[in-house]
Design an enzyme around this catalytic site. Sequence first.
Site, PDB file in Angstrom:
ATOM      1  N   GLU A   1       0.829  -1.208   0.000  1.00  0.00           N
ATOM      2  CA  GLU A   1       0.000   0.000   0.000  1.00  0.00           C
ATOM      3  C   GLU A   1       0.863   1.259   0.000  1.00  0.00           C
ATOM      4  OE1 GLU A   1      -3.561   2.274   2.459  1.00  0.00           O
ATOM      5  OE2 GLU A   1      -2.236   0.899   3.525  1.00  0.00           O
TER       6      GLU A   1
ATOM      7  N   GLU B   1     -12.007   2.860   5.340  1.00  0.00           N
ATOM      8  CA  GLU B   1     -10.946   3.272   6.255  1.00  0.00           C
ATOM      9  C   GLU B   1     -10.977   4.793   6.362  1.00  0.00           C
ATOM     10  OE1 GLU B   1      -6.684   1.467   6.623  1.00  0.00           O
ATOM     11  OE2 GLU B   1      -6.447   3.406   5.630  1.00  0.00           O
TER      12      GLU B   1
END
Length: 277
Positions: free
Chosen positions: A150, A249
């Site tokens: 990520e 998120e």
Amino acid sequence: MAPLRFSANVSWLFPELPGLPARLRAAGSSGFEAAEVAWPYTEPSEALARAAREAGLRLVLINTPPGDREKGEMGLGAVPGRQAAFREGLEQAVLYAKALGCPRIHLMAGRVPQGADRAAVRSEMETVFLENLRHAAGVLAQESLVGLLEPINTRITDPQYFLDTPQQAAAILQKVGRPNLQLQMDLFHWQIMDGNLTGNIREFLPLVGHVQVAQVPGRGEPDSPGELNFPYLFQLLEDEGYEGFVGCEYRPQGDTAEGLSWLRAYWDRRGHPQAGQ
């Protein structure tokens, strides 16, 4: 085109509730079919697995341990001199993933060491990361698990983070060349670092194993004020054939459940994603 499937990141959502089991129960009660958690390691894996099962949730993503938070560590994958600690953390993550039935682990790259110049250490850090990723791919393959990379933005969230653009992450994935390593696309970070989301989604989606969303720049709900048009982005992901999960998120601006009106509107538009699952 199948509707998108959403997972509740219980490290971020339901902060009004103490502990991950309570947050998992709240996620299940809110209609989610899946959940993810950054670092589950403060709770016994059996307790988390039981809470998820009772809530009707599958766990779809965890992170490798961050390292020594007091010393400013935020992942160890690319940090020189911390290879042994990365591998120990990977083993712990694999044990949790197996106990939780979780198929994906975010392999955190970590930060440029304090006082170091990013450009001066970039080559060394990439070499360490490639070595650790090849090791991780082998370990994960034995358990039929997927590792994710990520990029995290260095303009707002974490100025020292090593991996910060989709282009950098994709190049590293190409160098490693392992099919069970994929890209984690957090649209919050991608917008801040590079913009061009339509082009980047189309270019990199074949590498993507997981998506995360939050509004820019405040990191609130997708329908909070900000730069991103999420109905358009969700439609784009559908049109491009994305079949993985979309992780929520974000930082709730108020009560988490009340702030899920954007998700209920999506479900109303597309039919509830749990139907037929």
